[in-house]
Each structure stands twice: as structure tokens, then as C-alpha cells.
Design an enzyme around this catalytic site. Structure first.
Site, PDB file in Angstrom:
ATOM      1  N   HIS A 278       0.871  -1.172   0.000  1.00  0.00           N
ATOM      2  CA  HIS A 278       0.000   0.000   0.000  1.00  0.00           C
ATOM      3  C   HIS A 278       0.906   1.219   0.000  1.00  0.00           C
ATOM      4  O   HIS A 278       1.628   1.463   0.964  1.00  0.00           O
ATOM      5  CB  HIS A 278      -0.913   0.014   1.231  1.00  0.00           C
ATOM      6  N   SER A 279       0.851   1.970  -1.093  1.00  0.00           N
ATOM      7  CA  SER A 279       1.901   2.960  -1.318  1.00  0.00           C
ATOM      8  C   SER A 279       1.972   4.088  -0.299  1.00  0.00           C
ATOM      9  O   SER A 279       3.053   4.606  -0.045  1.00  0.00           O
ATOM     10  CB  SER A 279       1.767   3.552  -2.717  1.00  0.00           C
ATOM     11  N   ARG A 280       0.861   4.464   0.330  1.00  0.00           N
ATOM     12  CA  ARG A 280       0.894   5.602   1.259  1.00  0.00           C
ATOM     13  C   ARG A 280       1.548   5.261   2.587  1.00  0.00           C
ATOM     14  O   ARG A 280       1.811   6.148   3.391  1.00  0.00           O
ATOM     15  CB  ARG A 280      -0.514   6.147   1.517  1.00  0.00           C
ATOM     16  N   GLU A 281       1.822   3.974   2.805  1.00  0.00           N
ATOM     17  CA  GLU A 281       2.373   3.540   4.093  1.00  0.00           C
ATOM     18  C   GLU A 281       3.895   3.669   4.080  1.00  0.00           C
ATOM     19  O   GLU A 281       4.632   2.679   4.147  1.00  0.00           O
ATOM     20  CB  GLU A 281       1.874   2.115   4.383  1.00  0.00           C
TER      21      GLU A 281
ATOM     22  N   ARG B  81      -3.362   4.647  -2.125  1.00  0.00           N
ATOM     23  CA  ARG B  81      -3.170   3.340  -1.499  1.00  0.00           C
ATOM     24  C   ARG B  81      -3.019   2.216  -2.522  1.00  0.00           C
ATOM     25  O   ARG B  81      -2.223   1.287  -2.341  1.00  0.00           O
ATOM     26  CB  ARG B  81      -4.393   3.072  -0.610  1.00  0.00           C
TER      27      ARG B  81
ATOM     28  N   ASN C 109      -4.137  -5.604  -1.640  1.00  0.00           N
ATOM     29  CA  ASN C 109      -4.323  -6.531  -0.527  1.00  0.00           C
ATOM     30  C   ASN C 109      -5.767  -7.026  -0.429  1.00  0.00           C
ATOM     31  O   ASN C 109      -6.226  -7.439   0.628  1.00  0.00           O
ATOM     32  CB  ASN C 109      -3.906  -5.880   0.798  1.00  0.00           C
ATOM     33  N   ARG C 110      -6.478  -6.947  -1.545  1.00  0.00           N
ATOM     34  CA  ARG C 110      -7.804  -7.570  -1.641  1.00  0.00           C
ATOM     35  C   ARG C 110      -7.897  -8.354  -2.953  1.00  0.00           C
ATOM     36  O   ARG C 110      -8.966  -8.863  -3.293  1.00  0.00           O
ATOM     37  CB  ARG C 110      -8.937  -6.523  -1.637  1.00  0.00           C
TER      38      ARG C 110
ATOM     39  N   HIS D 239       2.683  -3.601   6.541  1.00  0.00           N
ATOM     40  CA  HIS D 239       1.805  -2.451   6.330  1.00  0.00           C
ATOM     41  C   HIS D 239       1.982  -1.445   7.461  1.00  0.00           C
ATOM     42  O   HIS D 239       2.725  -1.685   8.410  1.00  0.00           O
ATOM     43  CB  HIS D 239       0.340  -2.912   6.361  1.00  0.00           C
TER      44      HIS D 239
ATOM     45  N   TYR E  63      -0.894   1.838   9.302  1.00  0.00           N
ATOM     46  CA  TYR E  63      -0.460   1.907  10.679  1.00  0.00           C
ATOM     47  C   TYR E  63      -1.449   1.155  11.557  1.00  0.00           C
ATOM     48  O   TYR E  63      -2.500   0.760  11.049  1.00  0.00           O
ATOM     49  CB  TYR E  63      -0.380   3.376  11.099  1.00  0.00           C
TER      50      TYR E  63
ATOM     51  N   TYR F 290     -10.367  -6.207  11.198  1.00  0.00           N
ATOM     52  CA  TYR F 290     -11.647  -6.239  10.478  1.00  0.00           C
ATOM     53  C   TYR F 290     -11.655  -7.417   9.503  1.00  0.00           C
ATOM     54  O   TYR F 290     -10.616  -8.028   9.256  1.00  0.00           O
ATOM     55  CB  TYR F 290     -11.931  -4.956   9.696  1.00  0.00           C
TER      56      TYR F 290
ATOM     57  N   GLU G 221       1.288  -4.350  11.049  1.00  0.00           N
ATOM     58  CA  GLU G 221       0.872  -2.963  10.880  1.00  0.00           C
ATOM     59  C   GLU G 221       1.805  -2.173  11.800  1.00  0.00           C
ATOM     60  O   GLU G 221       1.772  -2.330  13.018  1.00  0.00           O
ATOM     61  CB  GLU G 221      -0.585  -2.753  11.322  1.00  0.00           C
TER      62      GLU G 221
END
Lengths: 390, 290
Positions: A150-153, A208, A225-226, A277, A279, A329, A351
Site C-alpha cells: 500500500h503505497s501511502r504507508e 493506497r 491486498n484484496r 503495512h 499503521y 476487520y 501494521e
């Protein structure tokens, strides 16, 4: 008026940096060398006081250029020892780092390109092996680590870069890691979603997903990731291309995902798979798509507990742990659900920091502490994998 | 250095705990011990051991009602709502409260009405770093209409710590401010100018009104970024701001844009005048004609 007279003497080729405007305010003039004596004589003959503020302008310009050049050199380190791990880097800087690391450690590290992103960027995987050969796959049992899916992480790609260096540095120094590397290979994909990562630098820091277009929609990208073939299509992902958790048109539709799937299947001997990942500060094991516990739940739970205890030992950072579906989740089509179902027992997702104060935009001064504490947990998982062959 | 690592691993093996089971006082205590081991055994005993993990019974399903597992998401989401509530009550440019830990939780259905959570949590003031315990109740109303949760909380020590002088100084500084405030807090790299930190904190506090309003059992909100700040003319002795903020909702993973018009002064605290959700813009996306 006397100074004005000087202006009129065009043969001097004077360059006024600060003009004569009022009486009693100084005037700054650049004087070419050939005029120097004449100008001095003129000023003295007119009774105008002067002083030299810059003796030789060219020398000053040369020094400034030198400073700028060396600053540029610092921005582009010549070797991985000069790489600044406490800063966030661009995709090009990380790719250069990878190449430097390989060049510096030809007997320990090689770079494999397992595929291309949607926009054609290479999907680079660093292979750490004490048995590097020119043949395609040595079949030693292996450990996989990926960051940046996920690129924003951003703290994950930054930590991955630190891990890459750490593995090389500690081989031969840390007995536990040395023992692992003497029998197993470690594969590390740092920029797992390069198109997304580029987009976070140049367009939208909060991006993301991948950057593949969705036919019939204005909205771009699939949640990588889905997109895995585990519970694909079920609850815990979205069918809407505009959603951040869009599963994609079909499982493994994204080349970023497909490349890893193909690589892992053809390798055939991965024993641990860790996808990183941020956060939330959690260590998670499968499943995300179903309530059914994994067969190895007791062991994975106990190992997670041990790993986060080790992590906390460094700075007291508190992590929660458990299965994805219970702890965070329901999520379908997730990476480690697929890898676990492939038989890779030690499948975990981290995370990393923090728990929401800064979230995705973690200050750069937390990169190294995050990487260092996470490394302890990774070592615990890798060590257990090594000591419990299956 | 290597020996140090080996010894350390031995400590972990010897420690017991019960993370997966419903929380009990002694479980919490032993969890603390395992988190911060402070004894080093004489003889490391790693190598040669087959079973190095202490296996325990693990809770299989998410517990939704009755005694809750504090590490699972139902209690965590409800606790986050308490954080937002506390910030709306006590937050200021020099006091921002964060959820530290959930100690225990209990949930009950309230027939035809909603679900009620009772929680024991610890929170932390991000600026002074002090932590305190709170008991709280969160009621999530059910029914089609989106209605905000109702929260009651009592904490050991809030409010305290004298931030009055700093708040007053900030107030004076901005009361007659003429210069434009352009701010992205933090910037992409996580950086915030020290002078802008109070305005970032103010953003978190003001956002908490939105996050409290919007929360349900199926959401977990954090403020991701202050995208822009506009200071408007001081009105009735209150500083007035127009903030564009980005919220991150964890379950959907969406980034939601909000515009927030609010006032602040040391005596009055934050008062929200207007909140408006902004549409998710796709303006920069190329139109796909395939």
C-alpha cells in the site's frame, strides 16, 4: 553627483549592485579587474571613501558552486553506508540503493526482477543468499518479506530499505541471523507497489492502491491486498472501483500481485511470508476472510505474542496481535490468507507505527526506531521458522 | 552483542501469559510482565529445545457481547470514540488526548435501541505525555438513521495541567494576525514546524467533533492531515478558523475530506460552527474511455 560621474565612465564597465540614491548611503559596485586601478585613482582623486567588501568575486562563486556540488553528492550517496535511512526516499533513490547494495555485496545479494507494474516499473526483489549461483532457483527453504504494497504507508518502504542493509551488515556478526542465512534464503521486495509509490510522491500522498485503470470508470486502481485468491469475491472487499478496498475484476488481476504469486509458486519452498503495512501497531495472522481459525492458530498466536514482546523490548512500543478478522476487520482476498493456503505456515502481516496520531504521515525521525523494533519481531519469526522446519 | 541477543530470547520463553482469553486482572498483570521483562536468567536455554512456545487456548471468534477481549476490534473502536469525546471536552492547542490502551470492556444490546459498551481504558495527553485511566460508557444507537454515539466518561485527573499561559500567548499571537496561514500539517514527510504545532493540535481537537459525530461500531477514525488553514477575522473575542482536514476511516480505508468552521479562545475552548463533508474528487483522474 560625484558617484554619478563614475556611472558615466562606461569605459570602466562598472556594474552597480546598489545605486546611488541618497547622500550618505553606500553604493556597491563590481569592478572588473582591468578597471581596478583606474577606478581607485578616480575615487581617491574625488575624495570618495571606498572599501573592498569582496576581494575576488570569482573565488566566491567557485566556492559556492563547490558547496552546491557537494550537497548534490550527499543527496545521491555513493554507497549504502552513506544512505540516509532516517529520511524518506523517492522510488529512484530506493532503486539506486538496491543496485548499490548488490554491487557492494555480490556474494550475498542479488536482484531479481519478478515482473513489471502496470505502468512498466520493475518489481525488484533482493535475494539474500549465501549460495548465489547463476542458475535460476536454488531450492533452499526461504523467507519472504514485502513492504510498500500500500503505497501511502511510507514507513514500510523506509523500513524495508533499512532491513535490506541490516541483513547484509549482520551476516557474520549476529549468530542467529548467520545461522538462518546459512541454511535459508531471504527475499525482500521493498517497493511492492511502485506505481502507487510514485503517485504518492508526485500527486496524492494518500494513494493506497495500484494505478491500473478500471474500464467504464473514472476511478483508478485496485487494492493489492484484496486482490489475492483467498475468499476472493466475499465480504471484506469492495466491488466498486472507486473504493479504497476494490478487489479488482478478478483474483490476481494486478501484475504487482500476479508476479508474486507466480514467483512463490514456481519457487515452491517458502516457509515464511511476512507482508508489512502501516499503521495500527499490530501483528496479524490469517484469516481475514473467514471466522474459521487456521489449523495452526495456537502456534501462530504464541509466536506472535513472542514477537511483539521482543518488539516492545526496545522502546516499549505496544502492539496488539491476533487473527486479521478478530483484531482489525474482515478482509477478503488478502495476501497472507493466500500464502497460508499455499502451505506457507508462518504467514504474518505487520501494521507498523503509529496508532493514529500521525498515521500514514509518520515523521521521518521515527523511521529508524520503527525499523529497529520491527526487526526484533522479524528475527523472532525467522528464527522460529528456521528452528521448526516442516 | 550476539550473546546479548541470545540471552534475551531466553527470557521470552520463560514468561507466561494469557493473551487470547477474556481479560481478567491477573491476565493483565502477566501481560505487563511479558511486555517488559526485567529479569535475565542465568543459563540461556534456546538451542536444542523443540517446543519453545507456550501454547494456550485462543479465543476463536470475535466476541461481540458480554465480556469483551480488549485486544479485539469491538472494544477498540468503542474506545476510540471515547478519545474523540474527551478531545471535544478537554482538547486545546496544548492538550490532545490519545487512546493508550483498553483494559477491559463489556457490551450489551439495548432492546430496539442500540448497543452499550462499558470500558476501562487508559488515555495519554500527547503533549505532557501523562497517562490516566478512565471509565467510560458508549452507546451506539441503532436504526436506519445515522445518529451519533453518546458517551459518558470519567477520568482520574482530567482536566489538569496548566496550559493557560501558553493558550493565552497563542490567542494573543493570532488575535491580530494579518498574514495568511498556508499549512499542510504534517507535510508529506511527517514534518510540522514547531510554531505550527498548536494549530495542528487545534485541528485534531476540532476534527474530533466530526469524528465523534460520524462514529459507529463499524468505523475507526483518525485525522490524517490538516490540508489547509484559513484564519478568518476574530469575532466576539474568538479566533475563527476555516480548516480543510483529511480524516482516515480505518475499516473502509477511505480518506474523507471535511471543511470545518470553528472558533477558539482559552476560556471558551473549541466551538464548531459548521461542518461539511467534501466530495471525493476525481478531477485529476484521466477519463477512461475503454
Amino acid at each position: 553627483s560625484l558617484v554619478k560621474g563614475l556611472e558615466d565612465k562606461s569605459e570602466f564597465e562598472l556594474d552597480f549592485w546598489r545605486d546611488a540614491t541618497e547622500v550618505d548611503t553606500p553604493v556597491d559596485v563590481r569592478v572588473p579587474f582591468f578597471s581596478l586601478q583606474s577606478v581607485k585613482m578616480y575615487l581617491e582623486s574625488q575624495g570618495i571613501e571606498y572599501s573592498t567588501i569582496i576581494e575576488d568575486l570569482q573565488v566566491m562563486l567557485d566556492m559556492e558552486q563547490e558547496e552546491m556540488d557537494s550537497a548534490a553528492r550527499v543527496a545521491e550517496p555513493r554507497n549504502t553506508d552513506n544512505f540516509d535511512f532516517s529520511r524518506y526516499h523517492t522510488i529512484n533513490e530506493i532503486y539506486s540503493f538496491q543496485d548499490m547494495l548488490v554491487a557492494e555485496n555480490p556474494n550475498l545479494v542479488s536482484k531479481l526482477v519478478i515482473g513489471q507494474s502496470y505502468q512498466g516499473r520493475p518489481l525488484n526483489v533482493l535475494k539474500r543468499s549465501t549460495v548465489l549461483s547463476h542458475f535460476s532457483h536454488s531450492n533452499r527453504p526461504a523467507i519472504w518479506i514485502d513492504t510498500g504494497i500500500h503505497s501511502r504507508e511510507w514507513v514500510t518502504q523506509a523500513s524495508g530499505t533499512w532491513f535490506a542493509k541490516k541483513i547484509v551488515t549482520d551476516y557474520g556478526r549476529d549468530p542467529a541471523l548467520t545461522a538462518i542465512l546459512n541454511k535459508m534464503d531471504i527475499f525482500l521486495e521493498i517497493v511492492t507497489n511502485p506505481d502507487g509509490f510514485y503517485f504518492t510522491h508526485n500527486n496524492n500522498r494518500m494513494w493506497r492502491k495500484t494505478r491500473s485503470p478500471n474500464p467504464g470508470s473514472n476511478c483508478v486502481g485496485v487494492d493489492p491486498n484484496r486482490n489475492w485468491d483467498a475468499g476472493f469475491g466475499g465480504a471484506g472487499a469492495s466491488g466498486n472501483p472507486c473504493s479504497e478496498t476494490y478487489r479488482g475484476p478478478r483474483a490476481h488481476s494486478e501484475s504487482e500481485v500476479r508476479s508474486i504469486v507466480d514467483f512463490v509458486k514456481s519457487h515452491g519452498n517458502f516457509k515464511a511470508f511476512v507482508s508489512i503495512h502501516a499503521y495500527s501497531q499490530m501483528l496479524l495472522y490469517p484469516y481475514g476472510y473467514t471466522n474459521t481459525p487456521v489449523k495452526d492458530q495456537a502456534e501462530l498466536h504464541a509466536l506472535a505474542k513472542k514477537a511483539i514482546t521482543d518488539l516492545a523490548s526496545l522502546y516499549g512500543t505496544r502492539y496488539r496481535y491476533g487473527s486479521i478478522i478478530n483484531t482489525i476487520y474482515q478482509a477478503s482476498g488478502g495476501t497472507i490468507d493466500w500464502t497460508y493456503n499455499q502451505g506457507i505456515k508462518y504467514s504474518y502481516t505487520f501494521e507498523l507505527r503509529d496508532t493514529g496520531r500521525y498515521g500514514f504521515i509518520l515523521p521521518a525521525n521515527q523511521i529508524i526506531p520503527t525499523a529497529r523494533e520491527t526487526w526484533l519481531a522479524l528475527m523472532t519469526i525467522m528464527d522460529h521458522t528456521f528452528k521448526n522446519p516442516y | 552483542m550476539g550473546f546479548g541477543i541470545i540471552v534475551f530470547l531466553a527470557v521470552i520463553i520463560g514468561v507466561l501469559g494469557s493473551p487470547g482469553v477474556t481479560s481478567r486482572p491477573e491476565a493483565a498483570a502477566s501481560a505487563d510482565v511479558s511486555a517488559h521483562p526485567n529479569s535475565v536468567p542465568e543459563t540461556p536455554e534456546i538451542f536444542g529445545q523443540e517446543k519453545v512456545l507456550v501454547l494456550e487456548e485462543v479465543e476463536e471468534d470475535v466476541m461481540m457481547t458480554g465480556e469483551l477481549n480488549p485486544n479485539q476490534y469491538p472494544a477498540q473502536r468503542a474506545a476510540k470514540v471515547v478519545q474523540h469525546y474527551l478531545n471535544t471536552c478537554y482538547g486545546s492547542p496544548y492538550r490532545v488526548i490519545g487512546l493508550n490502551r483498553v483494559h477491559s470492556g463489556n457490551a450489551q444490546d439495548v432492546t430496539d435501541s442500540g448497543r452499550k459498551f462499558q470500558l476501562e481504558i487508559s488515555v495519554q495527553d500527547f503533549i505532557s505525555n501523562k497517562t490516566e485511566k478512565c471509565s467510560a460508557e458508549v452507546f451506539f444507537p441503532s436504526g436506519g438513521q445515522q445518529r451519533s454515539p453518546q458517551v459518558h466518561a470519567s477520568c482520574e485527573e482530567l482536566p489538569k495541567i496548566n496550559t493557560q499561559a501558553q493558550e493565552e500567548a497563542l490567542y494573543q499571537k493570532y488575535k491580530t494576525n494579518q498574514s495568511r496561514l498556508s499549512a499542510e500539517l504534517p507535510d508529506s514527510f511527517g514534518h510540522i514546524d514547531p510554531d505550527m504545532e498548536p494549530l495542528w493540535h487545534l485541528g485534531t481537537v476540532a476534527s474530533s467533533f466530526i469524528m465523534l459525530n460520524e462514529s459507529t461500531e463499524n468505523t475507526l477514525y483518525n485525522m490524517a492531515q490538516v490540508a489547509n488553514i484559513t484564519q478568518l477575522a476574530t469575532e466576539n473575542e474568538q479566533l475563527k478558523f476555516d480548516y480543510h482536514i483529511l480524516l482516515h476511516e480505518m475499516v473502509s480505508q477511505e480518506i474523507i475530506h471535511w471543511k470545518l468552521l470553528f472558533t477558539w479562545s482559552p476560556p471558551a475552548g473549541v466551538k464548531v460552527l459548521q461542518m461539511e463533508q467534501l466530495p471525493h474528487s476525481h478531477h485529476h483522474e484521466p477519463l477512461n474511455t475503454r
